[in-house]
Write an enzyme that holds these catalytic residues in place. Structure first.
Site, mmCIF file in Angstrom:
data_model
loop_
_atom_site.group_PDB
_atom_site.id
_atom_site.type_symbol
_atom_site.label_atom_id
_atom_site.label_comp_id
_atom_site.label_asym_id
_atom_site.label_seq_id
_atom_site.Cartn_x
_atom_site.Cartn_y
_atom_site.Cartn_z
ATOM 1 N N TRP A 75 0.896 -1.161 0.000
ATOM 2 C CA TRP A 75 0.000 0.000 0.000
ATOM 3 C C TRP A 75 0.929 1.203 0.000
ATOM 4 O O TRP A 75 1.635 1.458 0.975
ATOM 5 C CB TRP A 75 -0.876 -0.017 1.257
ATOM 6 C CG TRP A 75 -1.956 1.015 1.261
ATOM 7 C CD1 TRP A 75 -3.192 0.910 0.698
ATOM 8 C CD2 TRP A 75 -1.901 2.306 1.876
ATOM 9 N NE1 TRP A 75 -3.906 2.059 0.929
ATOM 10 C CE2 TRP A 75 -3.139 2.933 1.647
ATOM 11 C CE3 TRP A 75 -0.924 3.000 2.591
ATOM 12 C CZ2 TRP A 75 -3.424 4.216 2.112
ATOM 13 C CZ3 TRP A 75 -1.209 4.282 3.054
ATOM 14 C CH2 TRP A 75 -2.447 4.869 2.812
ATOM 15 N N ASN A 101 6.541 -4.063 5.931
ATOM 16 C CA ASN A 101 5.314 -3.307 6.221
ATOM 17 C C ASN A 101 5.672 -2.294 7.304
ATOM 18 O O ASN A 101 6.251 -2.667 8.321
ATOM 19 C CB ASN A 101 4.218 -4.261 6.711
ATOM 20 C CG ASN A 101 3.034 -3.540 7.369
ATOM 21 O OD1 ASN A 101 2.436 -4.045 8.295
ATOM 22 N ND2 ASN A 101 2.702 -2.357 6.908
ATOM 23 N N GLY A 102 5.330 -1.032 7.070
ATOM 24 C CA GLY A 102 5.647 0.012 8.058
ATOM 25 C C GLY A 102 6.244 1.207 7.347
ATOM 26 O O GLY A 102 6.142 1.336 6.120
ATOM 27 N N GLU A 488 -21.696 7.325 10.055
ATOM 28 C CA GLU A 488 -21.274 6.008 9.583
ATOM 29 C C GLU A 488 -21.850 5.719 8.184
ATOM 30 O O GLU A 488 -21.166 5.167 7.319
ATOM 31 C CB GLU A 488 -21.693 4.930 10.588
ATOM 32 C CG GLU A 488 -21.357 3.505 10.199
ATOM 33 C CD GLU A 488 -19.873 3.232 9.949
ATOM 34 O OE1 GLU A 488 -19.031 4.095 10.245
ATOM 35 O OE2 GLU A 488 -19.576 2.153 9.414
ATOM 36 N N LYS A 492 -19.621 4.945 4.877
ATOM 37 C CA LYS A 492 -19.774 3.714 4.084
ATOM 38 C C LYS A 492 -19.952 4.067 2.609
ATOM 39 O O LYS A 492 -19.339 3.461 1.744
ATOM 40 C CB LYS A 492 -20.994 2.896 4.545
ATOM 41 C CG LYS A 492 -20.840 2.121 5.838
ATOM 42 C CD LYS A 492 -20.033 0.858 5.763
ATOM 43 C CE LYS A 492 -18.608 1.054 6.104
ATOM 44 N NZ LYS A 492 -18.127 1.322 7.385
ATOM 45 N N GLU A 495 -16.684 5.365 1.085
ATOM 46 C CA GLU A 495 -15.647 4.339 1.008
ATOM 47 C C GLU A 495 -15.780 3.449 -0.215
ATOM 48 O O GLU A 495 -14.792 3.144 -0.861
ATOM 49 C CB GLU A 495 -15.708 3.419 2.248
ATOM 50 C CG GLU A 495 -15.118 4.002 3.501
ATOM 51 C CD GLU A 495 -15.218 3.022 4.666
ATOM 52 O OE1 GLU A 495 -14.185 2.712 5.267
ATOM 53 O OE2 GLU A 495 -16.336 2.560 4.972
HETATM 54 C C1 G6P Z 1 -9.424 1.711 8.303
HETATM 55 C C2 G6P Z 1 -10.530 0.790 7.835
HETATM 56 C C3 G6P Z 1 -11.831 1.158 8.537
HETATM 57 C C4 G6P Z 1 -11.636 1.133 10.043
HETATM 58 C C5 G6P Z 1 -10.473 2.034 10.477
HETATM 59 C C6 G6P Z 1 -10.125 1.819 11.942
HETATM 60 O O1 G6P Z 1 -9.662 2.992 7.838
HETATM 61 O O2 G6P Z 1 -10.689 0.876 6.429
HETATM 62 O O3 G6P Z 1 -12.835 0.227 8.176
HETATM 63 O O4 G6P Z 1 -12.793 1.579 10.657
HETATM 64 O O5 G6P Z 1 -9.304 1.706 9.725
HETATM 65 O O6 G6P Z 1 -9.673 0.512 12.088
HETATM 66 P P1 G6P Z 1 -9.715 -0.302 13.443
HETATM 67 O O7 G6P Z 1 -9.150 -1.635 13.081
HETATM 68 O O8 G6P Z 1 -8.821 0.444 14.405
HETATM 69 O O9 G6P Z 1 -11.105 -0.354 13.913
#
Ligand code: G6P
Length: 616
Positions: A75, A101-102, A488, A492, A495
């Site tokens: 990513w 990763n990081g 929310e 959604k 996203e």
């Molecule tokens: C990302 C994901 C979301 C999630 C957020 C927090 O943005 O796409 O779906 O709500 O991270 O993630 P967590 O694992 O800390 O709930």
């Protein structure tokens, strides 16, 4: 966000590496690659921008013979998502390969130094410096010892990492380490495995080890795993984590996409979460590491979360303040980390809400709160995750693996977990009698049935989705606890459908958002039968007066809303209006999914998004 896999053993590595990467797709990525060590001691690999399916095609025509290898889904952070920037990265000799990763925060200075020393860089990534640092160490005192070379290299790094490293000179040796980013390893009869999380490992084992920060693991083809600390001293294996769901839980099982599957799984998730929670003396929440006295003394709650989990926090605030009369502050972890210290007393409770338990900002915030002496309680889905391990108490929501990037079942399960916490606090504080708590608990027990009813009405969402055709923006409104549902719902939709959507508390509309309205502009108003319904109905009228097309989310039988709105997403009457968000949001999840599918998008893997955001 970035997935790491590694294998050494008796099987051909590439097949499992590709399968492992496919399973990690849900974390979000834009390029992928694998590298295997051939029996003759050479590295062979393929990598490309795009999907794992493209990588598979390339792998099928490449010679990837070898029983030890590493793989990665990237990513992009430093450098565009191109073939060149995809991992694995090699050292100058092409005999050492690294996946990461990081984020390496000091990569620029390291890169300059390494270039002056004659190293040639092939990518724009921060990660490539690691391959060259391992090369430097290998050329010096660490020759013949990959683990030592990796230790020497990581001693130079600042930032976060989960690494898997192979070296052509030692075919069969796979070295892994981590600092801040997640990494699990597993020993099996057919070899040893490493991965960013348990998902790819569920098909090969039911026990994994979560490496401790800075420990370095050497994995061998006979399945053995040796772990040393950063100084090279052997350390005992950490306690193993049992994977308590079978691999099929992470498969589609007849659904067209994981989002559809996970939306449908919400009733069972809530049933699992509530099972056994009502005891003789009220709510059983042994996961809290506080005595009843300590609980009753809590005078402030700070909730920290990101994304969808933050919206759970907003709902939890209303419940905790209403039932337990404790003031609640809800903070975005990414903002909280750069604010001045909050005033923490021994009576402040910190609640971190995180599905993955690995969100970097949330972990940093939780550590900060612990550092200030605060008791930290985690609500999470992932067993053995960093948030769970670092908190004083952890409530697992047991929602099962959530694969779609857009969170759905974790949202409602985390919400119900927060309701349990609110009831437990109310009981400890003597604000509710055990009988009253029991009554509320029975209200929670009705949720799965009410959710099933909403799910059976999905045709309403499909129909309402048509109103978004040809639109570019929309507004979501709600009051009080429904404002969190509106947030929310808008998230959604953004996203997965890539349509702009913004949410506001309904009463705020007149302070700006109303200027957006024009004929046909879509507005989604969450207006269940509660103490603020009439006020929101007035806001709906204001929208209609400006020509907006309004979709209402309303309680069965609300004829006024039915007359006003173009479409209504009906929710059954709920014994306690405070619980409505757990059922109303299902309509908004379904609506977003239908709009996205109507627009032809992959709802499980939205562009640019990562499931687990492991960098700050
Ligand atoms: C990302 C994901 C979301 C999630 C957020 C927090 O943005 O796409 O779906 O709500 O991270 O993630 P967590 O694992 O800390 O709930």
């Amino acid at each position: 966000m970035c997935g790491v896999v590694g294998y050494t053993g008796i099987k051909q590595a590439s097949a499992w590496l590709l399968d492992g990467l496919q399973t990690l797709e849900y974390r979000g990525y834009d390029s992928a690659g694998i590298q295997v060590v051939s029996p003759s001691g050479n590295l062979h690999g393929v990598k490309c921008a795009g999907r794992v399916t493209t990588l598979r095609e390339r792998a099928s025509v490449a010679n990837l013979n070898g029983t030890c290898g590493i793989g990665h889904t990237r990513w992009a952070t430093h450098g565009a998502p191109t073939d060149r920037n995809a991992h694995p990265h090699l050292d100058c000799s092409g005999r050492i390969a690294v996946v990461h990763n990081g984020i390496i925060e000091n990569f620029q200075e390291l890169r300059r130094e390494l270039m002056i020393a004659g190293h040639e860089f092939r990518s724009e990534t921060d990660s490539e410096v690691i391959a060259h640092l391992v090369e430097e160490a290998w050329a010096g005192p660490a020759r013949g010892d990959v683990a030592r070379a990796v230790r020497n290299a990581t001693d130079r790094l600042e930032g976060s990492w989960a690494l898997a490293v192979v070296c052509a000179d030692l075919p069969g040796t796979l070295v892994c380490t981590r600092n801040g980013s997640p990494l699990v390893v597993a020993s099996t009869d057919d070899g040893a495995y490493a991965a960013s999380d348990i998902m790819p490992l569920a098909s090969v084992t039911s026990h994994v080890l979560q490496l401790q920060d800075r420990d370095v693991a050497t994995l061998s083809p006979d399945g053995s795993i040796e772990i040393c600390d950063r100084d090279g001293r052997p350390v005992a294996h950490p306690p193993s984590i049992d994977i308590d769901w079978d691999a099929s839980a992470a498969r589609l099982g007849g659904y067209s996409d994981f989002m559809a599957k996970e939306i449908s799984e919400q009733p069972e998730a809530i049933e699992r979460l509530l099972a056994g929670r009502l005891g003789k003396h009220g709510i059983e929440l042994d996961e809290l590491s506080l005595t009843r006295e300590e609980l009753s003394a809590i005078d402030r709650v700070v909730i920290i979360a990101c994304g969808t989990s933050y919206h759970v926090g907003l709902t939890a605030k209303v419940a905790i303040e209403r039932w337990a009369r404790v003031p609640v502050q809800v903070e975005y972890a990414s903002e909280f980390n750069y604010n001045e210290d909050v005033l923490v007393t021994e009576h402040t409770m910190c609640v971190v809400i995180t599905q993955s338990g690995e969100t970097a900002d949330t972990l940093t915030a939780a550590r900060r709160m612990r550092g200030m002496g605060c008791n930290v309680f985690a609500i999470t889905n992932v067993l053995g995750s960093t948030a769970a391990r670092e908190s004083d108490g952890t409530l697992y929501i047991q929602a099962g693996p959530e694969v779609a990037v857009a969170s759905t079942k974790a949202y409602t399960a985390q919400m119900v977990a927060a309701f349990l916490l609110a009831l437990r606090l109310a009981l400890a504080k003597g604000l509710m009698s055990p009988a009253e708590v029991e009554k509320h608990f029975h209200g929670l027990e009705l949720l799965p049935g009410l959710m099933r009813e909403v799910l059976s009405r999905r045709w309403q969402d499909k129909q309402a989705a048509r109103l978004f055709r040809g639109k570019v923006s929309s507004l979501f409104l709600g009051r009080n606890v429904s404002s969190a549902t509106a947030y929310e719902g808008a998230l959604k939709l953004k996203e997965i459908s890539y349509l702009h959507a913004e949410a506001h508390p309904a009463g705020e509309m007149k302070h700006g958002p109303i200027a957006l309205l024009e004929p046909g502009f879509p507005v989604v108003a969450v207006v269940p039968a509660d103490h603020v319904r009439d006020k929101t109905v007035s806001n709906i009228m204001e929208c209609i007066a400006r020509g907006a097309t309004v979709v209402g989310v309303a309680t069965d039988g609300d004829e006024q809303v039915a007359k006003l709105c173009q479409e209504v997403l009906w929710v059954p009457a709920c014994p306690d209006p405070l619980l409505v968000p757990a059922i109303a949001v299902i309509h908004l999840q379904l609506l977003a999914r239908y709009v996205a599918r109507d627009r032809g998008f992959d709802v499980d893997k939205p562009r640019n998004l990562a499931k687990s955001v492991t960098v700050e």
